[in-house]
Design an enzyme around this catalytic site. Structure first.
Site, PDB file in Angstrom:
ATOM      1  N   ARG A 135       5.857  13.341  11.922  1.00 13.34           N
ATOM      2  CA  ARG A 135       5.476  12.009  12.428  1.00 13.34           C
ATOM      3  C   ARG A 135       5.577  12.019  13.955  1.00 13.34           C
ATOM      4  O   ARG A 135       4.740  11.454  14.649  1.00 13.34           O
ATOM      5  CB  ARG A 135       6.419  10.942  11.856  1.00 13.34           C
ATOM      6  CG  ARG A 135       6.316  10.695  10.358  1.00 13.34           C
ATOM      7  CD  ARG A 135       5.047   9.966   9.999  1.00 13.34           C
ATOM      8  NE  ARG A 135       4.917   8.685  10.680  1.00 13.34           N
ATOM      9  CZ  ARG A 135       5.448   7.533  10.264  1.00 13.34           C
ATOM     10  NH1 ARG A 135       6.119   7.489   9.138  1.00 13.34           N
ATOM     11  NH2 ARG A 135       5.287   6.415  10.944  1.00 13.34           N
TER      12      ARG A 135
ATOM     13  N   ASP B 110       5.056   7.866  -3.600  1.00  9.96           N
ATOM     14  CA  ASP B 110       5.620   6.846  -2.704  1.00  9.96           C
ATOM     15  C   ASP B 110       6.496   5.947  -3.580  1.00  9.96           C
ATOM     16  O   ASP B 110       6.413   6.020  -4.822  1.00  9.96           O
ATOM     17  CB  ASP B 110       4.447   6.054  -2.084  1.00  9.96           C
ATOM     18  CG  ASP B 110       4.879   4.979  -1.089  1.00  9.96           C
ATOM     19  OD1 ASP B 110       6.062   4.947  -0.699  1.00  9.96           O
ATOM     20  OD2 ASP B 110       4.014   4.168  -0.688  1.00  9.96           O
TER      21      ASP B 110
ATOM     22  N   GLN C 265       1.003   7.579   9.048  1.00  3.27           N
ATOM     23  CA  GLN C 265       1.649   8.410   8.021  1.00  3.27           C
ATOM     24  C   GLN C 265       0.645   9.424   7.465  1.00  3.27           C
ATOM     25  O   GLN C 265       0.938  10.617   7.359  1.00  3.27           O
ATOM     26  CB  GLN C 265       2.167   7.507   6.889  1.00  3.27           C
ATOM     27  CG  GLN C 265       2.806   8.273   5.740  1.00  3.27           C
ATOM     28  CD  GLN C 265       4.157   8.839   6.126  1.00  3.27           C
ATOM     29  OE1 GLN C 265       5.015   8.119   6.614  1.00  3.27           O
ATOM     30  NE2 GLN C 265       4.360  10.126   5.920  1.00  3.27           N
TER      31      GLN C 265
HETATM   32  N1   CP Z   1       7.510   6.666   6.245  1.00  6.48           N
HETATM   33  C1   CP Z   1       7.847   5.618   7.024  1.00  6.48           C
HETATM   34  O1   CP Z   1       6.997   4.946   7.625  1.00  6.48           O
HETATM   35  O2   CP Z   1       9.181   5.399   7.118  1.00  6.48           O
HETATM   36  P1   CP Z   1       9.913   4.147   7.777  1.00  6.48           P
HETATM   37  O3   CP Z   1       9.671   2.960   6.874  1.00  6.48           O
HETATM   38  O4   CP Z   1      11.343   4.533   7.857  1.00  6.48           O
HETATM   39  O5   CP Z   1       9.312   3.893   9.134  1.00  6.48           O
HETATM   40  N1  NVA Z   2       4.776   1.910   0.470  1.00  2.00           N
HETATM   41  C1  NVA Z   2       6.011   1.884   1.221  1.00  2.00           C
HETATM   42  C2  NVA Z   2       5.931   2.836   2.364  1.00  2.00           C
HETATM   43  C3  NVA Z   2       7.143   2.892   3.251  1.00  2.00           C
HETATM   44  C4  NVA Z   2       6.957   3.803   4.419  1.00  2.00           C
HETATM   45  C5  NVA Z   2       6.288   0.465   1.677  1.00  2.00           C
HETATM   46  O1  NVA Z   2       5.350  -0.196   2.131  1.00  2.00           O
HETATM   47  O2  NVA Z   2       7.426   0.025   1.586  1.00  2.00           O
END
Ligand code: CP
Ligand code: NVA
Length: 309
Positions: free
Chosen positions: A296, A228, A135
């Site tokens: 991504r 986030d 990411q």
């Molecule tokens: N940002 C991300 O990793 O999204 P997902 O949880 O949908 O893979």
């Molecule tokens: N911090 C979040 C990121 C999701 C891509 C989680 O771990 O759920």
């Protein structure tokens, strides 16, 4: 980089990270000039193990393998014998006899590290509770694409400073010479281990890593504002408490007004609209979240081509 694991960015040099970003740029340009398939991984297979849900990571890795001429396998943790007690080590040994790489999304960072210890093929971390390196690589690529530079840019991260995404942005930013200002409540500051590694890298790159409590101070003069979710996967039991504590860290238009005039808003997604960010920001003029999600694909094609070739 051929044959390397990608478990977290602490193991990667500034030059290696730049090589990934440059390759991502080439992948994206070639895709848009009509080259849908660049078959550098023809005949290769990626196993994708998921202990947690995913939309972006799952789909972008699978499409990436297809567009590189290879194949990807989705393996849910509970559908594997892992779910019935086969060890991680044995699973890694067996998968290594079939596939050319393993991508895993897990709870503990130690799980992806154990997979890597016993696998003979590269292991890529597709998110753990500690970090989310693919990411952050993709986000650095997106910022570079939008701002045409990375060194000296100010990235303000507002919210849960101990989230996997925050940790990876801090590590990536420290390697690439950014000014990363994290604003979070005291209870949700980035882990000390991550900050120590980032400080070490920053000595060589001139990066600035700041940990603050005041979101306004972090956002002031920022080129990018990032957030986030407040409740990451696996933290559902702490939901109410975290939401209460993080309430002052919501990204709103008035917070964005403190950033630079041309500041962008970033989010790894999925977003919990109305919690960490409001609709007016994520759907507003600042937002680059859909480009971020798209990138991504291009960035992971670069990672796969460099590691698995
Ligand atoms: N940002 C991300 O990793 O999204 P997902 O949880 O949908 O893979
Ligand atoms: N911090 C979040 C990121 C999701 C891509 C989680 O771990 O759920």
């Amino acid at each position: 980089m051929k044959g390397r694991d990608l478990l977290w960015l602490a193991d990667y040099s500034t030059e290696e990270i730049w090589a990934i970003l440059e390759t991502a740029k080439t992948m994206k340009e070639r895709f848009y000039s009509g080259e849908r398939v660049i078959p550098v991984l023809s005949g290769r297979t990626l196993a994708m193990i998921f202990q947690k849900p995913s939309t972006r990571t799952r789909v972008s890795f699978e499409v990436a393998m297809y567009q590189l001429g290879g194949h990807a396998l989705y393996l849910g943790w509970r559908e594997l014998q892992l779910g019935r007690g086969e060890t991680i080590a044995d699973t890694a040994r067996v998968l290594s006899r079939y596939v050319d790489g393993i991508m895993a999304r897990v709870y503990g960072q130690e799980t992806v590290e154990e997979l890597a210890r016993y696998a003979d093929v590269p292991v890529i971390n597709g998110l753990s509770d500690l970090v989310h390196p693919v990411q952050a690589l993709s986000d650095m690529y997106t910022l570079w694409e939008k701002k045409h530079r990375l060194e000296g840019l100010k990235l303000a991260y507002v919210g849960d400073g101990a989230s996997n995404v925050a940790h990876s942005l801090i590590l990536a930013g420290s390697k690439l010479g950014l000014h990363v200002a994290v604003a979070s409540p005291r209870a949700h500051r980035p882990r000390k281990e991550i900050l120590r590694l980032a400080e070490e890298a920053a000595e060589a790159t001139g990066a600035v890593i700041e940990v603050l409590e005041d979101p306004l101070e972090a956002v002031r003069g920022a080129d990018a504002v990032y957030t986030d979710v407040w409740v990451s996967m696996g933290q559902e039991a702490e939901r109410e408490k975290k939401i209460r504590e993080l309430e002052p860290y919501r990204v709103t238009p008035s917070l964005m007004e403190h950033a630079k005039r041309d500041a962008v808003f970033m989010h790894c997604l999925p977003a919990h609209r109305g919690e960490e960010v409001v609709d007016e920001v994520i759907d507003g003029r600042w937002s680059i979240v859909w480009d971020q999600a798209e990138n991504r694909l291009h960035t992971q094609k670069a990672v796969l081509a460099l590691l698995l070739r």
